[in-house]
Design an enzyme around this catalytic site. Structure first.
Site, PDB file in Angstrom:
ATOM      1  N   ASP A 161     105.504  28.889 -24.872  1.00  0.00           N
ATOM      2  CA  ASP A 161     106.480  29.951 -25.150  1.00  0.00           C
ATOM      3  C   ASP A 161     106.929  29.828 -26.610  1.00  0.00           C
ATOM      4  OD1 ASP A 161     106.579  31.174 -22.560  1.00  0.00           O
ATOM      5  OD2 ASP A 161     107.584  29.368 -21.863  1.00  0.00           O
TER       6      ASP A 161
ATOM      7  N   ASP B 178      99.779  32.063 -31.044  1.00  0.00           N
ATOM      8  CA  ASP B 178      99.609  33.296 -31.811  1.00  0.00           C
ATOM      9  C   ASP B 178     100.844  33.549 -32.683  1.00  0.00           C
ATOM     10  OD1 ASP B 178     101.015  33.643 -29.409  1.00  0.00           O
ATOM     11  OD2 ASP B 178     100.742  35.806 -29.457  1.00  0.00           O
TER      12      ASP B 178
ATOM     13  N   GLU C  93      97.036  20.007 -18.606  1.00  0.00           N
ATOM     14  CA  GLU C  93      97.406  21.263 -19.268  1.00  0.00           C
ATOM     15  C   GLU C  93      98.895  21.503 -19.042  1.00  0.00           C
ATOM     16  OE1 GLU C  93      95.441  25.076 -18.542  1.00  0.00           O
ATOM     17  OE2 GLU C  93      96.659  25.937 -20.151  1.00  0.00           O
TER      18      GLU C  93
ATOM     19  N   THR D 166      93.036  34.437 -22.881  1.00  0.00           N
ATOM     20  CA  THR D 166      94.003  34.711 -21.808  1.00  0.00           C
ATOM     21  C   THR D 166      94.820  35.950 -22.159  1.00  0.00           C
ATOM     22  OG1 THR D 166      95.832  33.449 -22.762  1.00  0.00           O
ATOM     23  CG2 THR D 166      94.254  32.224 -21.394  1.00  0.00           C
ATOM     24  N   ARG D 167      95.630  36.360 -21.169  1.00  0.00           N
ATOM     25  CA  ARG D 167      96.514  37.517 -21.333  1.00  0.00           C
ATOM     26  C   ARG D 167      97.411  37.325 -22.565  1.00  0.00           C
ATOM     27  NH1 ARG D 167     101.383  38.885 -18.615  1.00  0.00           N
ATOM     28  NH2 ARG D 167     101.459  36.859 -17.601  1.00  0.00           N
TER      29      ARG D 167
ATOM     30  N   ASP E 136     108.914  20.442 -14.864  1.00  0.00           N
ATOM     31  CA  ASP E 136     108.963  20.393 -16.323  1.00  0.00           C
ATOM     32  C   ASP E 136     107.965  19.350 -16.844  1.00  0.00           C
ATOM     33  OD1 ASP E 136     109.649  20.156 -18.981  1.00  0.00           O
ATOM     34  OD2 ASP E 136     111.742  19.601 -18.622  1.00  0.00           O
TER      35      ASP E 136
HETATM   36  C1  SAM Z   1     103.336  31.930 -22.700  1.00  0.00           C
HETATM   37  S1  SAM Z   1     102.857  31.208 -21.168  1.00  0.00           S
HETATM   38  C2  SAM Z   1     101.172  30.693 -21.476  1.00  0.00           C
HETATM   39  C3  SAM Z   1     100.398  30.444 -20.216  1.00  0.00           C
HETATM   40  C4  SAM Z   1      98.946  29.914 -20.412  1.00  0.00           C
HETATM   41  N1  SAM Z   1      98.925  28.665 -21.142  1.00  0.00           N
HETATM   42  C5  SAM Z   1      98.069  30.920 -21.089  1.00  0.00           C
HETATM   43  O1  SAM Z   1      97.654  30.711 -22.229  1.00  0.00           O
HETATM   44  O2  SAM Z   1      97.772  31.942 -20.443  1.00  0.00           O
HETATM   45  C6  SAM Z   1     103.739  29.671 -21.194  1.00  0.00           C
HETATM   46  C7  SAM Z   1     103.820  29.020 -19.827  1.00  0.00           C
HETATM   47  O3  SAM Z   1     104.385  27.724 -19.962  1.00  0.00           O
HETATM   48  C8  SAM Z   1     105.288  27.482 -18.898  1.00  0.00           C
HETATM   49  N2  SAM Z   1     106.211  26.430 -19.367  1.00  0.00           N
HETATM   50  C9  SAM Z   1     107.078  26.514 -20.402  1.00  0.00           C
HETATM   51  N3  SAM Z   1     107.704  25.340 -20.588  1.00  0.00           N
HETATM   52  C10 SAM Z   1     107.220  24.487 -19.646  1.00  0.00           C
HETATM   53  C11 SAM Z   1     107.492  23.124 -19.328  1.00  0.00           C
HETATM   54  N4  SAM Z   1     108.372  22.407 -20.029  1.00  0.00           N
HETATM   55  N5  SAM Z   1     106.843  22.575 -18.296  1.00  0.00           N
HETATM   56  C12 SAM Z   1     105.932  23.284 -17.573  1.00  0.00           C
HETATM   57  N6  SAM Z   1     105.637  24.589 -17.825  1.00  0.00           N
HETATM   58  C13 SAM Z   1     106.269  25.173 -18.859  1.00  0.00           C
HETATM   59  C14 SAM Z   1     105.907  28.843 -18.627  1.00  0.00           C
HETATM   60  O4  SAM Z   1     106.442  28.948 -17.314  1.00  0.00           O
HETATM   61  C15 SAM Z   1     104.700  29.775 -18.832  1.00  0.00           C
HETATM   62  O5  SAM Z   1     103.976  29.962 -17.637  1.00  0.00           O
END
Ligand code: SAM
Length: 234
Positions: free
Chosen positions: A146, A182, A71, A213-214, A123
Site C-alpha cells: 500500500d 508503481d 510474500e 497484477t490488478r 500482520d
Molecule cells: C496494494 S495491495 C497489493 C496486493 C498484491 N501484492 C498485488 O500486487 O496484487 C496490498 C496488500 O497488502 C495487504 N497488507 C498491507 N499491509 C499488510 C501487513 N502489514 N500484513 C499483511 N498484509 C498487509 C493489504 O491488505 C493488501 O491486500
C-alpha cells in the site's frame, strides 16, 4: 541502529476494515482454517499475533522440506498463485490481513489444486517476527505494498529501516528481497533504506517472472512507472 534498540512499530501498514464476505467465500475461508489458512494464535486484535505464539515448524507446515519464500500482502494471489505453480519446488508462505482476499486466495488454491502455498491471515510485521524463524527464508516478496501517498501517512509505509532489519534477520545468507511499486517516491524510499542497510546489497533491477497484477495495471493506466527492486542479504 541495531534491531533491539529501534522502537516497535505501533502504526500498521493497513487500516482494519470490517470484512463482509459472500457465504461461499466465508465457507472457503472457514473450511481451510488450520489447513491452507494457518490457525495463528491471535493477540488482542484479529490481525495481531499472540506474544507467546510459537515459531512455525516450516517443514511440518508444508509437509516437506523445501526452500521457503514469504510474500507480504499477497491480496487474492494474482502473483502468488501463478508463481507457486511455476515453482513447484518452492514453498510459499503468504501474509495477508484482508480476510476476503485470503478467502479468494484459498478458494483459488483449492480450485487449481496448488499444494505449495499457506497463508497466515495476520500482520506481516508481527508474523515475520514471531512465526518465522531467523535465517529461514530463501526470498521475501513485497509487491505493490500500500503506497500511502500522502506525506502525513508515510509513517504507515511498510518498507522502512526497522522492517528492513526484520526482513534481513529472517532471510538466509544470500537470500533475496524482491520489491515492486508503481509509486516513484516509494521506490526512492525503498532504495534509500536498502542501499544504506548494511545487511543488503543491490542486485540488477528486474521484474523476473512476476506476473502483472490488478495493482500494476492500475498504476500503468494512471501513468505511474513500475519499479522492480532486488536486494541480496549478505
Ligand atoms: C496494494 S495491495 C497489493 C496486493 C498484491 N501484492 C498485488 O500486487 O496484487 C496490498 C496488500 O497488502 C495487504 N497488507 C498491507 N499491509 C499488510 C501487513 N502489514 N500484513 C499483511 N498484509 C498487509 C493489504 O491488505 C493488501 O491486500
Amino acid at each position: 541502529m541495531p534491531t533491539d534498540l529501534r522502537p516497535r512499530r505501533e502504526v500498521t501498514s493497513f487500516v482494519r476494515r470490517s470484512a463482509r464476505m459472500r457465504d461461499s467465500l466465508r465457507r472457503a475461508y472457514e473450511g481451510q482454517l488450520g489447513r491452507l489458512v494457518l490457525d495463528v494464535p491471535q493477540g488482542e486484535l484479529r490481525t495481531s499475533v499472540a506474544d507467546n505464539a510459537p515459531a512455525l515448524d516450516l517443514t511440518a507446515t508444508f509437509g516437506r522440506s523445501a526452500p521457503v519464500v514469504v510474500e507480504i500482502g499477497c491480496g487474492p494471489g494474482d502473483s502468488l498463485v501463478p508463481m507457486a505453480q511455476a515453482h513447484p519446488g518452492l514453498d510459499l508462505l503468504a501474509f495477508e490481513v484482508y480476510e476476503p482476499a485470503v478467502a479468494a486466495l484459498v478458494a483459488r488454491l483449492v480450485r487449481e489444486d496448488v499444494p505449495n502455498v499457506r497463508v497466515a491471515p495476520v500482520d506481516a510485521v508481527a508474523g515475520l517476527e514471531r512465526l518465522v524463524p531467523p535465517g529461514a527464508l530463501a526470498e521475501v516478496w513485497t509487491f505493490f505494498p500500500d503506497p500511502w501517498p500522502k506525506a502525513k501517512h508515510h509513517k504507515r509505509r511498510l518498507v522502512d529501516a526497522a522492517f528492513a532489519d526484520l526482513v534481513a534477520s529472517r532471510l538466509a545468507p544470500g537470500g533475496r528481497w524482491r520489491l515492486a511499486t508503481d509509486w516513484e517516491d516509494y521506490a526512492a524510499q525503498m532504495r534509500a533504506v536498502l542501499d544504506a542497510h548494511p545487511a543488503f546489497v543491490a542486485e540488477p533491477e528486474e521484474r523476473g517472472d512476476r506476473p502483472v497484477t490488478r495493482f500494476e495495471r492500475r498504476g500503468t493506466a494512471e501513468d505511474r512507472p513500475i519499479t522492480d527492486l532486488v536486494y541480496r542479504a549478505v
